[in-house]
Scaffold this motif. Structure first.
Motif, PDB file in Angstrom:
ATOM      1  N   PHE A 383      96.198  77.011  -2.502  1.00 27.02           N
ATOM      2  CA  PHE A 383      94.824  76.965  -2.004  1.00 27.02           C
ATOM      3  C   PHE A 383      93.836  76.464  -3.056  1.00 27.02           C
ATOM      4  CE2 PHE A 383      90.720  79.157  -1.405  1.00 27.02           C
ATOM      5  CZ  PHE A 383      90.363  78.641  -0.166  1.00 27.02           C
ATOM      6  N   VAL A 384      93.982  76.920  -4.291  1.00 25.50           N
ATOM      7  CA  VAL A 384      93.047  76.528  -5.341  1.00 25.50           C
ATOM      8  C   VAL A 384      93.128  75.028  -5.593  1.00 25.50           C
ATOM      9  CG1 VAL A 384      92.432  76.812  -7.772  1.00 25.50           C
ATOM     10  CG2 VAL A 384      93.068  78.810  -6.398  1.00 25.50           C
ATOM     11  N   ARG A 385      94.316  74.495  -5.684  1.00 28.34           N
ATOM     12  CA  ARG A 385      94.479  73.051  -5.889  1.00 28.34           C
ATOM     13  C   ARG A 385      93.878  72.271  -4.719  1.00 28.34           C
ATOM     14  NH1 ARG A 385      98.086  70.984  -9.691  1.00 28.34           N
ATOM     15  NH2 ARG A 385      99.099  72.559 -11.005  1.00 28.34           N
ATOM     16  N   ARG A 446      84.193  78.612  -3.139  1.00 26.99           N
ATOM     17  CA  ARG A 446      82.894  78.327  -3.748  1.00 26.99           C
ATOM     18  C   ARG A 446      82.987  78.310  -5.271  1.00 26.99           C
ATOM     19  NH1 ARG A 446      78.097  81.506  -0.407  1.00 26.99           N
ATOM     20  NH2 ARG A 446      77.883  79.906   1.215  1.00 26.99           N
ATOM     21  N   ARG A 447      83.769  79.253  -5.829  1.00 26.52           N
ATOM     22  CA  ARG A 447      83.920  79.278  -7.288  1.00 26.52           C
ATOM     23  C   ARG A 447      84.661  78.047  -7.789  1.00 26.52           C
ATOM     24  NH1 ARG A 447      81.567  79.693 -11.646  1.00 26.52           N
ATOM     25  NH2 ARG A 447      82.646  80.669 -13.407  1.00 26.52           N
ATOM     26  N   VAL A 448      85.667  77.577  -7.045  1.00 27.72           N
ATOM     27  CA  VAL A 448      86.381  76.366  -7.431  1.00 27.72           C
ATOM     28  C   VAL A 448      85.436  75.173  -7.413  1.00 27.72           C
ATOM     29  CG1 VAL A 448      88.202  74.750  -6.794  1.00 27.72           C
ATOM     30  CG2 VAL A 448      88.622  77.212  -6.665  1.00 27.72           C
ATOM     31  N   TYR A 449      84.602  75.103  -6.390  1.00 27.65           N
ATOM     32  CA  TYR A 449      83.620  74.008  -6.332  1.00 27.65           C
ATOM     33  C   TYR A 449      82.696  74.052  -7.544  1.00 27.65           C
ATOM     34  CZ  TYR A 449      84.579  71.669  -1.903  1.00 27.65           C
ATOM     35  OH  TYR A 449      85.143  70.891  -0.913  1.00 27.65           O
ATOM     36  N   LEU A 501      91.236  82.457 -12.573  1.00 25.88           N
ATOM     37  CA  LEU A 501      90.868  81.297 -11.769  1.00 25.88           C
ATOM     38  C   LEU A 501      90.120  80.271 -12.624  1.00 25.88           C
ATOM     39  CD1 LEU A 501      90.610  79.883  -8.996  1.00 25.88           C
ATOM     40  CD2 LEU A 501      88.475  81.168  -8.665  1.00 25.88           C
ATOM     41  N   GLU A 502      89.202  80.729 -13.438  1.00 26.17           N
ATOM     42  CA  GLU A 502      88.457  79.805 -14.300  1.00 26.17           C
ATOM     43  C   GLU A 502      89.402  79.046 -15.225  1.00 26.17           C
ATOM     44  OE1 GLU A 502      85.221  81.577 -16.359  1.00 26.17           O
ATOM     45  OE2 GLU A 502      84.414  82.602 -14.580  1.00 26.17           O
TER      46      GLU A 502
END
Length: 508
Positions: A383-385, A446-449, A501-502
């Motif tokens: 999902f993150v990718r 939102r954090r990934v963006y 995540l960061e």
């Protein structure tokens, strides 16, 4: 023997690691005597391993002075005598700092010993008509690894009560090599093994359909588990991370996946060399949550997620292996605010039902760690990718905001599994996810963006019902939050998932 001379049941350690001496109560009267030679519940409570004997052998010896050994085989033994008396001698022939260590004692019906695999075993009869009995936890194989030491080796210098020149020996035992020529036994615990893919998983990586399980695809008392590990599903996200971390932690890791090994094929697993391993980590799964709802997907999901683990559990029981199995929060319906290990299964869809079936099968083998996780992120599609890719493409996605939980990065998941093995944590079920704040999939997106230099406002939060309107998809639990109290009580605290995540996004 009479009841007055009977000793209480107790266990003593010895200079040979893992080798135990057991005093057995013997109850006698004018008719004779009785003893519980092996009483699993009592002996496990005193610290004996649950070694799973599969065979009981008796060696009858007519004369005083019959001497047999020194033999080290690839199985564990539990030794006593039914009649008579012997002088026992054991030499550690496993590679490591205690190689060549000797321990001796007399064995009558009131004494037993537990002999770990790789420890050379020998005895000499001290009375006529001695019946030497032993339980073993594997069957003899012609191509197995056997290690022998000469009974008369001068460096070990066993103090035989009856000199060997007057004893009764076989020609074969006379010909065994001295210690300097013995190749050490590779001990399990040197520090003290067409269709959509079944083991890698067909992962639904839709940008706004999160929640699929990613490619998930001991003795107790602090002793470290065996060092030879088989990883199934080695090509998946977790499998790859395990194959990286296990060797760094001192384990000999072997990874398998389709097409070479299909864990759902019981007949194929019958001839598998289980004796080469001490631990099996099952990181294999069918993870296509929506696909599992189809007629073909339902069969594949059950084969991979239930039949496969059941086959591994059967092999673990038969060969005395530790089985680590990775499960999912999808076994719950998501109505609880936090899921503890003892919550009854209540899966909503076929995928969760198949995982619950596998969990039940794994729980039937004694030496198991059932590791339940959620929202896994590692090397490979996830999902993150997907969010990072959509951000780069200028896509403004809708992402569900009413499914909440914590991300689990494979670095923590693999480290937690290794921690359980290293510390000899009690067997059973452990929740293992990232730590920190509970978030939604929309929060993650939102954090990934933000981390990729875009605005969080480009992500639109929606409900699960809104997102899947007019679509035929599998039901998903709304709450995936796992209670981490149990795993953290063993000394392992996962990293904060949003900090992970960061770091992860910056590495992309």
């Amino acid at each position: 023997m009479t009841s007055e001379t009977s000793r209480p049941l107790r266990v003593e350690t010895t200079p040979i690691p893992g080798f135990l001496r057991i005093d057995l109560p013997v109850h006698g009267d004018n008719r004779g005597w009785f003893k519980e030679n092996w009483q699993r519940e009592k002996m496990l409570a005193l610290g004996l391993p649950d070694f799973g004997p599969v065979q009981n052998n008796i060696s009858f010896n007519h004369e005083v002075g019959v001497t047999r050994g020194i033999h080290a085989e690839p199985w564990d033994k539990y030794v006593s005598v039914a009649s008579g008396r012997v002088f026992g001698a054991w030499v550690d022939l496993r590679e490591g700092p205690t190689f060549g260590t000797l321990y001796t004692c007399e064995i009558d019906p009131s004494v037993a010993v537990y002999v770990p695999r790789g420890v050379g075993n020998a005895y000499q009869t001290l009375e006529p008509a001695t019946a030497y009995t032993y339980l073993v936890n594997d069957h003899w194989l012609p191509d197995a690894r056997y290690t022998f030491l000469n009974l008369a080796d001068s460096s070990v210098a066993v103090p035989w009560p009856i000199p060997l020149e007057k004893a009764v020996l076989s020609d074969k035992d006379r010909s065994h090599p001295p210690l300097e020529e013995v190749s050490p036994f590779p001990a399990p615990g040197a520090s003290l093994p067409g269709a959509a893919p079944l083991t890698r998983g067909a992962h639904s990586d839709g940008a706004t359909a999160p929640g699929d399980e990613p490619h998930v695809s001991g003795p107790h008392g602090g002793s470290r588990q065996g060092r030879r590990v088989l990883v199934t599903g080695a090509h998946g996200q977790l499998g790859r991370e395990l194959m990286r971390q296990l060797p760094e932690a001192g384990y000999e890791a072997t990874g398998v996946d389709l097409p070479e090994v299909d864990i759902s094929d019981a007949s194929a697993l019958e001839g598998f060399p289980w004796g080469d391993y001490d631990v099996v980590v099952n990181a294999a799964a069918w993870t296509n949550v929506d696909g599992a709802e189809t007629s073909e997907g339902r069969r594949q999901s059950w084969r991979a997620n239930a039949t496969g683990p059941a086959n591994l559990a059967r092999a673990a029981t038969a060969h005395g292996l530790v089985l680590v199995h990775v499960s999912s929060e999808y076994v719950f319906d998501g109505t609880a605010q936090v899921h503890a290990e003892d919550e009854p299964a209540s899966p909503l869809g076929v995928y969760g039902q198949s995982k619950a079936g596998g969990d039940a099968a794994v729980a039937a083998t004694t030496r198991h760690y059932l590791v339940r996780t959620s929202w896994v992120v590692g090397e490979g599609g996830n999902f993150v990718r997907t969010m990072a890719r959509l951000a780069a493409q200028g896509v403004q996605p809708k992402v569900v905001a009413d499914q909440v939980g914590r991300l689990t990065f494979t670095t923590d998941l693999a480290a937690g599994i290794i921690h359980l093995l290293e510390t000899g944590a009690p067997y059973g079920t452990y929740n293992l996810s990232g730590e920190g704040a509970v978030v939604s999939w929309a929060d993650v997106a939102r954090r990934v963006y933000e981390l990729t230099g875009h605005s969080a406002q480009e992500v639109t939060p929606v409900t699960t019902e809104e997102y899947f309107a007019d679509q035929d998809v599998a039901p998903r639990p709304l709450v995936s939050v796992l209670d981490l109290t149990k795993i953290e009580s063993t000394g392992f605290v996962p990293a904060d998932s949003m900090q992970r995540l960061e770091d992860y996004v910056r590495s992309l």
